[in-house]
Design an enzyme around this catalytic site. Structure first.
Site, short mmCIF file in Angstrom:
data_model
loop_
_atom_site.label_atom_id
_atom_site.label_comp_id
_atom_site.label_asym_id
_atom_site.label_seq_id
_atom_site.Cartn_x
_atom_site.Cartn_y
_atom_site.Cartn_z
N ASP A 30 -13.15 13.92 -103.00
CA ASP A 30 -12.06 15.15 -103.02
C ASP A 30 -13.29 16.24 -103.17
O ASP A 30 -14.19 16.62 -102.52
CB ASP A 30 -11.03 15.13 -103.97
CG ASP A 30 -10.04 15.88 -103.88
OD1 ASP A 30 -9.63 15.90 -103.16
OD2 ASP A 30 -9.63 16.93 -104.85
N ALA A 62 -3.88 7.70 -107.66
CA ALA A 62 -4.58 7.68 -108.74
C ALA A 62 -5.19 8.79 -108.19
O ALA A 62 -5.54 9.64 -107.11
CB ALA A 62 -5.41 6.60 -108.74
N LYS A 63 -5.97 9.59 -109.46
CA LYS A 63 -7.67 10.70 -109.00
C LYS A 63 -7.82 10.94 -109.93
O LYS A 63 -8.09 10.70 -111.38
CB LYS A 63 -6.62 12.03 -108.90
CG LYS A 63 -6.86 12.86 -108.37
CD LYS A 63 -7.01 13.00 -106.78
CE LYS A 63 -7.33 13.79 -105.48
NZ LYS A 63 -7.16 14.29 -104.94
N GLY A 64 -9.34 11.28 -110.00
CA GLY A 64 -9.74 11.56 -110.91
C GLY A 64 -10.93 13.27 -110.76
O GLY A 64 -10.85 13.59 -109.86
N VAL A 122 -7.29 9.02 -113.72
CA VAL A 122 -5.31 9.50 -114.28
C VAL A 122 -4.84 7.98 -112.89
O VAL A 122 -5.30 8.38 -112.02
CB VAL A 122 -4.45 10.44 -113.98
CG1 VAL A 122 -3.50 10.23 -114.07
CG2 VAL A 122 -5.33 11.40 -115.12
#
Ligand code: NAD
Length: 433
Positions: A163, A122-124, A77
């Site tokens: 993460d 952003a992050k996934g 995202v």
């Protein structure tokens, strides 16, 4: 309701169809509502913050060691790219949902703007329990996911990082996969890499050092002497262990530590160096000789001046917030305090240094890693630490001033500073076409 965890070969209902609007994304939206009155003319653009710019949901099929084909659900995202390329980690966990990844991507926009590094958010993530995979399966999963999100990522577009349950090895596979696809070694596509692959000195300790730095600044401003301060830490891993060591080196007493193996207490101060060696050897604080064991729930009511939650989300709740005796809470973890607990702490006059500034040291040194990769010129650890401390001090001073100007919490103040920066960039860029 939680979606069932997809196991190898099953085709579970995609979790994004069950997005829980009272979950993390709902909490983030409430935070945006809270800052909107302080945005002045920029409030015209606030809707930008309430919807991610791009959401990519990918199917990640891999061949398991026993020959079965398993499908996993992956996300990337990009919440907002107004200030620069997307930046944020990749989480491998069985409970990952789209709501969570959306919220984490938005908090990255806020965090990056709060410390003024030139990134969007952003992050996934992949909905998978990586402990159930062999090393070969994990590598295939990582590589296929990287290829699938290759549409979005790149050194000038969106730069993932580690993460929960992802690490330097996974970043190396991501960097290699992306590089193979573009036909050139592109170290700057991810951060959190091993030093030999373009990683940065100081990255491992950066988040804990940032926690310590803002803690010291807040202590100065509130007249709390760090020398002799009693500190309790939840989570003694990367963030909590480093922050605990730096506080102890500065003369504070680490009086209690809790991790997944137990809770320990020593009113005259734990021997932090010995505890770190014990954790490195035994995997946790449980069984440490220089302390008394305490009940895990009593940890929250321990006599201390500073409490550092540095483990998981949602740890300080309405059930334990009232018992906290600390004058200051420094959020090393992401989202450790629930919104109800946040209100209880504020009402009690406990100063909460929120995650979006307190744990931003990690992304700040990730930014240094990316800059060093672009210039292929690597800095010394002293230079890195000095730059990190300067950025954290300046960012914290700015947030402190806004909190006092508007008589709001440091969390709201951080959101005000960050959202104004994001929306100002948006306004100056204008709408395309
Ligand atoms: P880590 O894996 O190194 O350490 C996690 C710690 O939490 C361990 O001590 C573990 O025992 C403890 N823990 C796990 N389950 C627990 C439980 N049920 N009760 C009590 N303790 C428990 O992880 P880390 O990198 O130190 O990250 C900790 C937190 O900081 C996470 O919320 C992470 O998202 C956040 N964070 C990390 C970074 C970073 O650069 N590492 C950056 C920003 C935010």
């Amino acid at each position: 309701m939680q979606t069932p965890v997809p196991t190898a070969g099953q085709h579970a209902i995609p979790s994004y169809l069950q997005a829980d609007h009272l979950g993390p994304w709902g909490i983030y939206l409430q935070q945006v509502e809270r800052v909107t009155p302080y945005l002045g003319h920029l409030a015209r653009w606030v809707e930008t913050l309430k919807r991610p710019k791009r959401i990519l949901i990918v199917d990640v099929p891999i061949e398991m060691d026993d020959g079965r084909i398993a499908h996993f659900e992956g996300y990337r995202v990009q919440h907002n790219l107004s200030r620069g390329p997307g930046k944020g980690g990749v989480r491998f966990h069985q409970d990952v949902t789209l709501s969570e990844v959306m919220a984490l991507s938005a908090w990255m926009s806020v965090k990056n703007a709060a410390v003024n590094v030139p990134y969007g958010g952003a992050k996934g993530g992949i909905r998978v329990d990586p402990k159930t995979l062999s090393r070969g399966e994990l590598e295939r999963l990582t590589r296929r996911y990287t290829s699938e999100i290759g549409l979005l990522i790149g050194p000038t577009k969106d730069i993932p990082a580690p993460d929960v349950n992802t690490n330097g090895q996974i970043m190396s596979w991501m960097m290699d996969t992306y590089s193979m696809n573009v036909g050139a070694t592109a170290t700057g596509v991810v951060t959190g890499k091993p030093i030999d692959l373009g990683g940065s000195l100081g990255r491992v300790e950066a988040t804990g050092r940032g926690v310590f730095t803002v803690g010291v600044e807040a202590a100065k401003l509130t007249g709390l002497p760090v020398q002799g301060a009693r500190v309790a830490v939840q989570g003694f891993g990367n963030v909590g262990g480093t922050a605990g060591k730096l506080f102890a080196d500065a003369g504070a007493k680490i009086v209690a530590v809790q991790d997944h193996t137990g809770s320990i207490h020593n009113a005259s101060g734990l021997d932090v160096a010995a505890l770190l060696s014990h954790v490195a050897e035994r995997g946790g604080v449980g069984g440490f000789a220089g302390a008394e064991v305490m009940d895990s729930d009593d940890f929250w009511g321990v006599d201390c001046d500073i409490l550092i939650p540095a483990a998981l989300e949602g740890q300080i709740t309405k059930d334990n917030a009232g018992r906290i005796k600390a004058k200051m809470v420094i959020e090393g973890a992401n989202g450790p305090t629930t919104p109800e607990a946040d209100d209880i702490l504020n009402d009690k006059g406990v100063l909460v240094l929120p995650d979006v500034i307190a744990n931003a040291g990690g992304v700040t040194v990730s930014y240094f890693e990316w800059v060093q990769d672009f210039s292929s010129f690597f800095w010394t650890e002293d230079e890195i630490n000095a730059r990190l401390v300067r950025i954290m001090q300046e960012a914290f001073a700015g947030v402190w001033q806004v909190a006092h100007e508007h008589k709001v919490s440091l969390r709201t103040a951080t959101f005000i500073v960050a959202c104004q920066r994001i929306l100002h960039a948006r306004e100056m860029r204008g709408l395309y076409p």
